[in-house]
Scaffold this active site. Structure first.
Site, PDB file in Angstrom:
ATOM      1  N   THR A 146      -5.497   1.539   4.174  1.00 42.54           N
ATOM      2  CA  THR A 146      -4.668   1.240   5.341  1.00 42.54           C
ATOM      3  C   THR A 146      -5.468   0.424   6.357  1.00 42.54           C
ATOM      4  OG1 THR A 146      -3.191   2.212   6.988  1.00 42.54           O
ATOM      5  CG2 THR A 146      -5.257   3.405   6.580  1.00 42.54           C
ATOM      6  N   HIS A 170      11.697  -6.933   6.204  1.00 42.20           N
ATOM      7  CA  HIS A 170      10.372  -6.392   5.929  1.00 42.20           C
ATOM      8  C   HIS A 170       9.567  -7.246   4.943  1.00 42.20           C
ATOM      9  CE1 HIS A 170       7.956  -2.532   4.653  1.00 42.20           C
ATOM     10  NE2 HIS A 170       7.198  -3.589   4.796  1.00 42.20           N
ATOM     11  N   GLU A 212       2.119   2.620   2.653  1.00 44.22           N
ATOM     12  CA  GLU A 212       3.186   2.442   1.660  1.00 44.22           C
ATOM     13  C   GLU A 212       2.843   3.086   0.322  1.00 44.22           C
ATOM     14  OE1 GLU A 212       5.961   1.527   2.533  1.00 44.22           O
ATOM     15  OE2 GLU A 212       5.953  -0.209   3.870  1.00 44.22           O
ATOM     16  N   GLY A 264       0.628  -6.141   4.159  1.00 48.44           N
ATOM     17  CA  GLY A 264       0.752  -6.107   2.706  1.00 48.44           C
ATOM     18  C   GLY A 264      -0.187  -5.094   2.073  1.00 48.44           C
ATOM     19  N   HIS A 291       2.980  -5.683  -2.779  1.00 45.15           N
ATOM     20  CA  HIS A 291       3.926  -5.658  -1.652  1.00 45.15           C
ATOM     21  C   HIS A 291       3.417  -6.625  -0.595  1.00 45.15           C
ATOM     22  CE1 HIS A 291       6.362  -4.653   1.673  1.00 45.15           C
ATOM     23  NE2 HIS A 291       5.418  -4.009   2.327  1.00 45.15           N
ATOM     24  N   HIS A 351       4.350  -9.589   2.789  1.00 43.42           N
ATOM     25  CA  HIS A 351       5.217  -9.988   3.898  1.00 43.42           C
ATOM     26  C   HIS A 351       5.180 -11.510   4.002  1.00 43.42           C
ATOM     27  CE1 HIS A 351       3.758  -5.937   5.778  1.00 43.42           C
ATOM     28  NE2 HIS A 351       4.690  -5.735   4.873  1.00 43.42           N
TER      29      HIS A 351
HETATM   30 ZN    ZN Z   1       5.204  -3.804   4.383  1.00 43.81          ZN
END
Ligand code: ZN
Length: 206
Positions: free
Chosen positions: A43, A158, A73, A28, A91, A93
């Site tokens: 990251t 995803h 992302e 995420g 974002h 998961h």
């Molecule tokens: Zn992702």
């Protein structure tokens, strides 16, 4: 000069997403708009432990300002800020939502039945994009196309992208999606979703 309150908002969002179990491990990523910059998670780092030194700043053209490497992302995040009112992007998961995103019969126009009033108002018909490689420009473009007119989108096999006019709003949407997905599996086909008329009557009520 960094805006301290925006950084606090950003860190709070990172930590809440992790604490509410919307991400696991280093999965995420989140971002918050701060003036003409985007604050984005780095990251490969767990959102639960991101601190001030980990915040990565991007210009609106995607250039990294200062130190750090942004989430892979970052293109997807940046593309969402093409909508002027977007101030935060989440974002995740989260398990049940990813479960829906992996269904063979995934409906790309409306990926889940609408079970609750809160979900109806905050999310409604959740569209899905086909599977594309995480971090790719294609995925960023496909998400941007839907985010131009929706606050959330499901990514096949995803996860979830939710945007908001505030960090709270983006977070709430991601959480509502996970809860509706959880109900979807609990009900296992026995549920009675809200019908179109019931959903229409809720518009503007929250
Ligand atoms: Zn992702």
């Amino acid at each position: 000069m960094r805006n301290t309150s925006d950084i606090e908002t950003f860190l709070d969002l990172c930590h809440r997403v992790y604490e509410k179990d919307l991400v696991r491990g280093a999965g995420g990523n989140v971002s918050v708009r701060s003036g003409d910059r985007i604050l984005i998670s780095p990251t490969g780092r767990c959102l639960g432990v991101v601190d001030e030194d980990d915040v990565v700043q991007l210009g609106l053209d995607g250039t990294v300002i200062g130190a750090g490497r942004p989430s892979k992302e970052w293109r997807m995040h940046l593309s969402c800020y093409g909508r002027e009112d977007v101030r935060a992007v989440v974002h995740v998961h989260s398990a049940y939502a990813v479960g829906v995103a992996c269904l063979r019969q995934l409906d790309h126009d409306c990926s889940m039945p609408v079970y609750s009033p809160g979900y109806s108002v905050r999310v409604g018909k959740l569209p899905a994009v086909a599977y594309m490689r995480p971090g790719s420009s294609e995925l960023a473009q496909a998400v941007a196309t839907l985010i131009a007119r929706r606050n959330s989108v499901l990514l096949a096999n995803h996860g979830v992208v939710a945007v908001g006019a505030s960090a709270d709003q983006a977070f709430d949407i991601a959480e509502e999606i996970e809860e509706n997905a959880r109900l979807h599996f609990l009900l296992d086909g026995r549920g009675r979703p809200l019908d179109e008329q019931q959903q229409a009557a809720l518009a503007g009520r929250y």
